[in-house]
Design a protein around this motif. Structure first.
Motif: not given
Length: 256
Positions: A220-231
């Motif tokens: 739920l803290q994800t940001s920056q699109g697809a790259v953020g999801v991977g991180r």
């Protein structure tokens, strides 16, 4: 020196921030657990995803863990002519440690990563914001069912892993290594206590809360699109796995 201090400060801040996020994710999920509306279908869906969906990998892990453990114990115990203790020591090791820990790590790799990725994707595509605009509390709808399901399913899957591990050790010890089956079972029954099993189940329940809280909180803290999801997915799996090992030591020190 300045860069080192800056790096340490950044890591300290990130650690404190993530700790707060994970704690309040769990806390808010528990607060919403007893407030309507109760979304039973979502709970059942998570029970199926975490429990039944992880069953095969847990069976596989438990079986081969028991098999290799029996083989290694036989090699060591044969030096002291104590082969008859292979079954008991294997069962104690599996029920106390290997069953709950290895099961939790495998479920983390499968279900924990999926939780972080799913919630992270919902966050970056603004589906979480859409839920809020429709007066649906995201924590209650997305997080609470996952934490409850993990809390209940981890111990059940650990029971399966324990059974398959003991069965695998029996097959190797008795049928491949030639240990007397009566002695094998007699020593196992005599030396394995109920507390060995229950302590492993307590650990599994704690691991379930840790994995689900970490995965949902980071997702739920994800940001920056697809790259953020991977991180976020990577961070959730690594942090969950690390906390499982830390919690395993602390729980072992408290219970034994």
């Amino acid at each position: 020196m300045g860069k080192l201090l800056e790096s340490l400060g950044t890591q300290g801040y990130r650690t404190a921030y993530l700790s707060g996020v994970i704690f309040f994710t769990f806390w808010n999920a528990m607060l919403w657990l007893f407030r309507p509306p109760f979304r039973y279908r979502e709970f059942i869906r998570q029970f199926e995803f975490i429990g039944f969906g992880s069953l095969f990998v847990v069976i596989l892990t438990g079986t081969f863990t028991g098999m290799v453990l029996a083989l290694q114990l036989y090699i060591g115990f044969s030096k002291f002519h104590a082969e008859y203790l292979v079954g008991a020591v294997a069962a104690i090791s599996i029920t106390r440690e290997l069953g709950p820990v290895l099961s939790a790590l495998m479920i983390t790799a499968r279900a924990g990563s999926a939780m972080a990725a799913e919630l992270g994707t919902m966050k970056v595509t603004e589906q979480v914001d859409a839920l809020e605009s429709m007066a649906v509390e995201p924590i209650q709808y997305l997080v609470t069912p996952r934490i409850v399901a993990a809390f209940l399913m981890f111990p059940l899957l650990t029971i399966v892993a324990d059974f398959m591990g003991i069965l695998g050790s029996y097959v190797v010890g008795v049928h491949l290594l030639g240990i007397n089956p009566v002695v094998y079972m007699d020593k196992m029954v005599a030396l394995v206590e109920i507390s060995d099993i229950t302590s492993g189940l307590v650990k599994a329940a704690v691991f379930g809360v840790i994995v689900s809280s970490v995965s949902c909180g980071i997702g739920l803290q994800t940001s920056q699109g697809a790259v953020g999801v991977g991180r976020s997915t990577t961070s959730a799996v690594v942090l969950s796995s690390t906390l499982i090992l830390v919690a395993d030591y602390l729980l072992t020190a408290l219970m034994f």
